[in-house]
Design a protein around this motif. Sequence first.
Motif, PDB file in Angstrom:
ATOM      1  N   ILE A  25     -84.503  60.371  42.828  1.00 15.14           N
ATOM      2  CA  ILE A  25     -83.062  60.486  42.566  1.00 15.14           C
ATOM      3  C   ILE A  25     -82.702  59.675  41.327  1.00 15.14           C
ATOM      4  CG2 ILE A  25     -80.762  60.019  43.495  1.00 15.14           C
ATOM      5  CD1 ILE A  25     -82.043  60.335  46.315  1.00 15.14           C
ATOM      6  N   LEU A  26     -83.290  58.473  41.234  1.00 21.82           N
ATOM      7  CA  LEU A  26     -83.023  57.601  40.092  1.00 21.82           C
ATOM      8  C   LEU A  26     -83.448  58.264  38.786  1.00 21.82           C
ATOM      9  CD1 LEU A  26     -82.388  54.805  38.800  1.00 21.82           C
ATOM     10  CD2 LEU A  26     -84.759  54.181  39.293  1.00 21.82           C
ATOM     11  N   MET A  27     -84.658  58.860  38.749  1.00 19.23           N
ATOM     12  CA  MET A  27     -85.160  59.448  37.507  1.00 19.23           C
ATOM     13  C   MET A  27     -84.359  60.686  37.127  1.00 19.23           C
ATOM     14  SD  MET A  27     -87.264  57.279  36.587  1.00 19.23           S
ATOM     15  CE  MET A  27     -87.590  58.165  35.067  1.00 19.23           C
ATOM     16  N   ASN A  28     -83.914  61.448  38.108  1.00 20.31           N
ATOM     17  CA  ASN A  28     -83.055  62.589  37.800  1.00 20.31           C
ATOM     18  C   ASN A  28     -81.766  62.115  37.132  1.00 20.31           C
ATOM     19  OD1 ASN A  28     -82.103  65.490  38.171  1.00 20.31           O
ATOM     20  ND2 ASN A  28     -80.564  64.407  39.372  1.00 20.31           N
ATOM     21  N   ASP A  29     -81.156  61.064  37.694  1.00 25.55           N
ATOM     22  CA  ASP A  29     -79.936  60.506  37.109  1.00 25.55           C
ATOM     23  C   ASP A  29     -80.213  59.896  35.742  1.00 25.55           C
ATOM     24  OD1 ASP A  29     -78.597  61.263  39.370  1.00 25.55           O
ATOM     25  OD2 ASP A  29     -78.593  59.268  40.285  1.00 25.55           O
ATOM     26  N   PHE A  30     -81.376  59.259  35.587  1.00 25.27           N
ATOM     27  CA  PHE A  30     -81.733  58.626  34.310  1.00 25.27           C
ATOM     28  C   PHE A  30     -81.891  59.681  33.214  1.00 25.27           C
ATOM     29  CE2 PHE A  30     -84.990  57.079  31.313  1.00 25.27           C
ATOM     30  CZ  PHE A  30     -84.341  55.932  30.841  1.00 25.27           C
ATOM     31  N   ASP A  31     -82.566  60.789  33.528  1.00 24.17           N
ATOM     32  CA  ASP A  31     -82.753  61.860  32.537  1.00 24.17           C
ATOM     33  C   ASP A  31     -81.416  62.444  32.104  1.00 24.17           C
ATOM     34  OD1 ASP A  31     -85.489  61.544  32.608  1.00 24.17           O
ATOM     35  OD2 ASP A  31     -85.826  63.179  34.041  1.00 24.17           O
ATOM     36  N   ARG A  32     -80.520  62.626  33.068  1.00 25.23           N
ATOM     37  CA  ARG A  32     -79.193  63.160  32.731  1.00 25.23           C
ATOM     38  C   ARG A  32     -78.381  62.148  31.923  1.00 25.23           C
ATOM     39  NH1 ARG A  32     -77.857  67.842  35.102  1.00 25.23           N
ATOM     40  NH2 ARG A  32     -79.249  68.614  36.743  1.00 25.23           N
ATOM     41  N   LEU A  33     -78.548  60.875  32.245  1.00 23.73           N
ATOM     42  CA  LEU A  33     -77.879  59.813  31.492  1.00 23.73           C
ATOM     43  C   LEU A  33     -78.311  59.832  30.032  1.00 23.73           C
ATOM     44  CD1 LEU A  33     -76.240  57.154  31.244  1.00 23.73           C
ATOM     45  CD2 LEU A  33     -78.283  55.945  32.034  1.00 23.73           C
ATOM     46  N   CYS A  34     -79.627  59.968  29.820  1.00 17.30           N
ATOM     47  CA  CYS A  34     -80.163  59.993  28.450  1.00 17.30           C
ATOM     48  C   CYS A  34     -79.639  61.209  27.690  1.00 17.30           C
ATOM     49  CB  CYS A  34     -81.684  60.010  28.482  1.00 17.30           C
ATOM     50  SG  CYS A  34     -82.418  58.475  29.076  1.00 17.30           S
ATOM     51  N   ALA A  35     -79.602  62.367  28.369  1.00 14.49           N
ATOM     52  CA  ALA A  35     -79.134  63.593  27.725  1.00 14.49           C
ATOM     53  C   ALA A  35     -77.657  63.485  27.338  1.00 14.49           C
ATOM     54  CB  ALA A  35     -79.355  64.787  28.651  1.00 14.49           C
ATOM     55  N   GLU A  36     -76.836  62.932  28.243  1.00 19.09           N
ATOM     56  CA  GLU A  36     -75.410  62.782  27.960  1.00 19.09           C
ATOM     57  C   GLU A  36     -75.171  61.761  26.847  1.00 19.09           C
ATOM     58  OE1 GLU A  36     -72.699  64.420  29.134  1.00 19.09           O
ATOM     59  OE2 GLU A  36     -74.184  65.778  30.012  1.00 19.09           O
TER      60      GLU A  36
END
Length: 295
Positions: A69-80
Amino acid sequence: MIKQIKYFQSVVRFQNFTKAADENFISQSAISQQIQALERELGAKLLKREGRKFSLTPAGEFFYRKSLILMNDFDRLCAETLKLSTGSESEISIGYLKHFRSDELKKTLQEFQKKNPEISINLFQGTHEELYNFLRMKKIDLAISDLRRKPSDQYVNFFLANGYFYAELPENNPLAELKFLTIEDLKNTPIILISSPSQEYIEEKFFQDYFGVKSEFIFVENLEEAHLNVISNKGYFPTEFYTPPKNFDGVKYIPIFHKDKQIYRKYFAFWRADSLKNYIESFAEILKKNFPEEK
């Protein structure tokens, strides 16, 4: 710690240190050391080692689930963050034919996304003409389609593979007992094609002029509807494969020949020659690699 978490996730996903190391382009000893370092930093054992095998500890099971869950949120954070920084979102729009059922495209999407997680992928379906218009109007960046026009300098025509024609028929149809068929053999059997209503005339004309089809036409809007019509013995569905297909319950695939050779179409990836997105060619190269080599 981010890299260590990804190494840990790879080991758990593969249930194998060697395969996880290969995926991350490091040695087996290095990935083992990184996971041990992660355990020291957390102050908790994640893996219970039993010789060459291992299992997750209760802490490891908890950490693995939460880390996904953390890595999914992290990837989206980086993209945004990238989107806000540059003022635009990196994306690629791919168009493919409605009848296209290719594991090669699925593999390519997975591989490309893994290598370029910051790039958003948009997908569009269409007939040959619809994809051409999407490309011309810049609605898509790359089209996966057959070549029906004289090549133009305005577009890159990147050859992918030959798609060999088979007649998809219900197994109880007498024609399904033959080793191969010709268009003449099928002249009294309706042909099932996938098309949007506005493109039906164009598709019908193409199959009449290019393949010499003389039978009745039945138009459907998607693959599922085409399969259901076949199973109901309404006609045959001309489908293409890049390697010989396997029959499955209720359906057989019979090669369609013309003058002792199986009929095929050449498939290409098309994109605008003036496109400034350098990752379009990268996507096309991955796609070609995933198709079987012509023998």
